[in-house]
Design a protein around this motif. Sequence first.
Motif, PDB file in Angstrom:
ATOM      1  N   LEU A 188       0.826  -1.199   0.000  1.00  0.00           N
ATOM      2  CA  LEU A 188       0.000   0.000   0.000  1.00  0.00           C
ATOM      3  C   LEU A 188       0.873   1.267   0.000  1.00  0.00           C
ATOM      4  CD1 LEU A 188      -2.777   1.329   0.170  1.00  0.00           C
ATOM      5  CD2 LEU A 188      -2.669   1.064   2.663  1.00  0.00           C
ATOM      6  N   THR A 189       1.924   1.244   0.793  1.00  0.00           N
ATOM      7  CA  THR A 189       2.838   2.391   0.829  1.00  0.00           C
ATOM      8  C   THR A 189       3.498   2.599  -0.532  1.00  0.00           C
ATOM      9  OG1 THR A 189       3.274   1.969   3.181  1.00  0.00           O
ATOM     10  CG2 THR A 189       4.855   3.359   1.989  1.00  0.00           C
ATOM     11  N   THR A 190       3.872   1.507  -1.166  1.00  0.00           N
ATOM     12  CA  THR A 190       4.502   1.604  -2.488  1.00  0.00           C
ATOM     13  C   THR A 190       3.535   2.185  -3.508  1.00  0.00           C
ATOM     14  OG1 THR A 190       5.883  -0.311  -1.956  1.00  0.00           O
ATOM     15  CG2 THR A 190       5.678   0.288  -4.281  1.00  0.00           C
ATOM     16  N   PHE A 191       2.276   1.749  -3.455  1.00  0.00           N
ATOM     17  CA  PHE A 191       1.271   2.261  -4.392  1.00  0.00           C
ATOM     18  C   PHE A 191       1.034   3.768  -4.176  1.00  0.00           C
ATOM     19  CE2 PHE A 191      -0.660  -2.210  -4.789  1.00  0.00           C
ATOM     20  CZ  PHE A 191       0.099  -2.447  -5.920  1.00  0.00           C
ATOM     21  N   ARG A 192       0.969   4.154  -2.905  1.00  0.00           N
ATOM     22  CA  ARG A 192       0.714   5.568  -2.620  1.00  0.00           C
ATOM     23  C   ARG A 192       1.829   6.475  -3.157  1.00  0.00           C
ATOM     24  NH1 ARG A 192      -1.403   5.337   3.690  1.00  0.00           N
ATOM     25  NH2 ARG A 192      -3.596   4.762   3.214  1.00  0.00           N
ATOM     26  N   GLN A 193       3.042   5.990  -3.143  1.00  0.00           N
ATOM     27  CA  GLN A 193       4.185   6.772  -3.593  1.00  0.00           C
ATOM     28  C   GLN A 193       4.433   6.645  -5.099  1.00  0.00           C
ATOM     29  OE1 GLN A 193       7.373   5.333  -1.154  1.00  0.00           O
ATOM     30  NE2 GLN A 193       6.626   6.358   0.717  1.00  0.00           N
ATOM     31  N   SER A 194       3.632   5.875  -5.789  1.00  0.00           N
ATOM     32  CA  SER A 194       3.840   5.679  -7.223  1.00  0.00           C
ATOM     33  C   SER A 194       3.425   6.917  -8.013  1.00  0.00           C
ATOM     34  CB  SER A 194       3.054   4.462  -7.703  1.00  0.00           C
ATOM     35  OG  SER A 194       1.671   4.700  -7.555  1.00  0.00           O
ATOM     36  N   TYR A 195       3.994   7.114  -9.205  1.00  0.00           N
ATOM     37  CA  TYR A 195       3.740   8.271 -10.059  1.00  0.00           C
ATOM     38  C   TYR A 195       2.264   8.394 -10.451  1.00  0.00           C
ATOM     39  CZ  TYR A 195       3.949  11.303 -14.163  1.00  0.00           C
ATOM     40  OH  TYR A 195       3.724  12.291 -15.075  1.00  0.00           O
ATOM     41  N   PRO A 196       1.560   7.301 -10.896  1.00  0.00           N
ATOM     42  CA  PRO A 196       0.155   7.454 -11.312  1.00  0.00           C
ATOM     43  C   PRO A 196      -0.746   7.963 -10.209  1.00  0.00           C
ATOM     44  CG  PRO A 196       1.042   5.379 -12.075  1.00  0.00           C
ATOM     45  CD  PRO A 196       2.047   5.940 -11.122  1.00  0.00           C
ATOM     46  N   LEU A 197      -0.491   7.539  -8.955  1.00  0.00           N
ATOM     47  CA  LEU A 197      -1.369   7.971  -7.873  1.00  0.00           C
ATOM     48  C   LEU A 197      -1.066   9.398  -7.428  1.00  0.00           C
ATOM     49  CD1 LEU A 197      -1.653   4.748  -5.674  1.00  0.00           C
ATOM     50  CD2 LEU A 197      -3.301   5.690  -7.281  1.00  0.00           C
ATOM     51  N   GLN A 198       0.156   9.890  -7.670  1.00  0.00           N
ATOM     52  CA  GLN A 198       0.473  11.275  -7.333  1.00  0.00           C
ATOM     53  C   GLN A 198      -0.117  12.251  -8.360  1.00  0.00           C
ATOM     54  OE1 GLN A 198       4.730  11.519  -6.833  1.00  0.00           O
ATOM     55  NE2 GLN A 198       4.674  10.574  -4.777  1.00  0.00           N
ATOM     56  N   PHE A 199      -0.221  11.828  -9.648  1.00  0.00           N
ATOM     57  CA  PHE A 199      -0.808  12.658 -10.700  1.00  0.00           C
ATOM     58  C   PHE A 199      -1.894  11.831 -11.406  1.00  0.00           C
ATOM     59  CE2 PHE A 199       3.654  13.793 -10.141  1.00  0.00           C
ATOM     60  CZ  PHE A 199       3.557  15.135  -9.838  1.00  0.00           C
ATOM     61  N   PRO A 200      -3.033  11.644 -10.788  1.00  0.00           N
ATOM     62  CA  PRO A 200      -4.047  10.748 -11.335  1.00  0.00           C
ATOM     63  C   PRO A 200      -4.677  11.240 -12.624  1.00  0.00           C
ATOM     64  CG  PRO A 200      -4.868  11.870  -9.379  1.00  0.00           C
ATOM     65  CD  PRO A 200      -3.403  12.180  -9.472  1.00  0.00           C
ATOM     66  N   GLU A 201      -4.759  12.634 -12.816  1.00  0.00           N
ATOM     67  CA  GLU A 201      -5.396  13.132 -14.035  1.00  0.00           C
ATOM     68  C   GLU A 201      -4.598  12.752 -15.268  1.00  0.00           C
ATOM     69  OE1 GLU A 201      -2.497  16.118 -12.584  1.00  0.00           O
ATOM     70  OE2 GLU A 201      -4.117  14.947 -11.689  1.00  0.00           O
ATOM     71  N   ARG A 202      -3.291  12.616 -15.154  1.00  0.00           N
ATOM     72  CA  ARG A 202      -2.473  12.196 -16.286  1.00  0.00           C
ATOM     73  C   ARG A 202      -2.713  10.717 -16.628  1.00  0.00           C
ATOM     74  NH1 ARG A 202       3.424  15.002 -14.977  1.00  0.00           N
ATOM     75  NH2 ARG A 202       2.635  17.142 -14.725  1.00  0.00           N
ATOM     76  N   LEU A 203      -3.193  10.004 -15.685  1.00  0.00           N
ATOM     77  CA  LEU A 203      -3.430   8.575 -15.898  1.00  0.00           C
ATOM     78  C   LEU A 203      -4.653   8.339 -16.774  1.00  0.00           C
ATOM     79  CD1 LEU A 203      -2.552   5.679 -15.114  1.00  0.00           C
ATOM     80  CD2 LEU A 203      -4.108   5.834 -13.177  1.00  0.00           C
TER      81      LEU A 203
END
Length: 451
Positions: free
Chosen positions: A295-310
């Motif tokens: 869960l910590t790894t997912f939270r720190q991932s690029y897609p979750l930090q900028f979800p609109e780009r996803l």
Amino acid sequence: MSENAYLSVHSLTKYIKRKFEADPYLRNVFVKGELSNVKIHPSGHIYFTLKDDKSRIQSAMFRSAAGSLKFKPEEGMNVLITGDVNVYESSGQYQLYVQSMQPDGVGALYLAYEQLKKTLAKEGLFDARWKQRLPALPQKIGVITAQSGAAIRDICSTLERRYPLAEICLFPAIVQGPQAAPSVVRALELAESHGSIDVLILGRGGGSIEDLWAFNEEAVARAIFSCRIPIISAVGHETDTTIADFVADMRAPTPTAAAELAVPSREELFERILERKRSIYISLSNQIKHERKRLTTFRQSYPLQFPERLYRPFTEKLSGLDDRLLRSRNELTANRKAEHNRLDRMLSFYSPLQRIKEEDRNLKLVNERMTRAIQSELRNKTEQFGSAIRMLKALNPLEVMERGFSIAYKDGTVANSIIGLEIGETLQVRMQDGIVESEIKSITMKDEEEK
């Protein structure tokens, strides 16, 4: 010497037989020797030759005495025999009539035990592939033993101490004496018919080989082998071994040990439950740690930090698909409308009522043509039939006779020539309304008549 002084063979044999019967030393004699030419008759009688290195004697053991044997007499066996010596009148031979027999050098029961053990082993009754596994947590435990005695008390107390959840079902049986084997077989059948027994304990306390002999009987061994319930054999003490021990699914040295094998220990179950609990706790803790790390790894991932780009590319793609769908819908609607107008024009041109009237006229024309063709064919066939009738009538010999002609027969055959006819012969002349006989007075050739 007078002829009356001679004895018959039968009289002499009967005299010798009486001598044998009167001799007290020939009654209840004890003889040892080796069996030879052993023949076991279907009636139960046993015939054999008893011999040593110098002599032999014919012997017979009738069914009444043979039925008490615990072993099977075999070729070459050394035996100890008790019996009477007498004369067999039909052959005039003296013979040993055996009352009892036992092996020389080994007990009769032990020999019978070894013989049955060898037979059943050869048939495969002891094979491991037939052994059934004992249930881990039995609900009902059947016990086959004497209703009162140390064995049932030991079994019940052990089961109550180790696994009080199990229900005990006693199937009482006689475990010693001549009625023991049939009683054990009946108890096995009753336990199997019960329908809910998970495991059976078959046993009794210790004793001599005679006391335990019921568990060496063939009927008991085959009943154990046929039983579909797993069986623990616990007969005698640890040093006692019976045929039942070899056939059963598991052998216990004592009835108490059988009860311990049948159920798990309450303390062992508690320990297993605690161990399982600890194992589950450790496994869940490790799983939770692993999932938290993910869960910590997912939270720190690029897609979750900028979800609109996803999801931006998917939004653009959805908009393009929406435009294509709208254009396709408009084109499809226009095509369907044009097709509808075309079909409407065709339908108004080809009125169903007009088509029906036209087909009706065609049907009437076809009916008229068919009627004319049938009538024409019928007239032709009628004319052909009348012509055939007239031709048949013209060719009918009876019609010819009506015009004054007749037919002459000689011996049932038409006489169509004067050749072969002689003056004085009789002809049969068939006319229109009958037959007359005429005699030939003269014969004139056709050429002579013309002259």
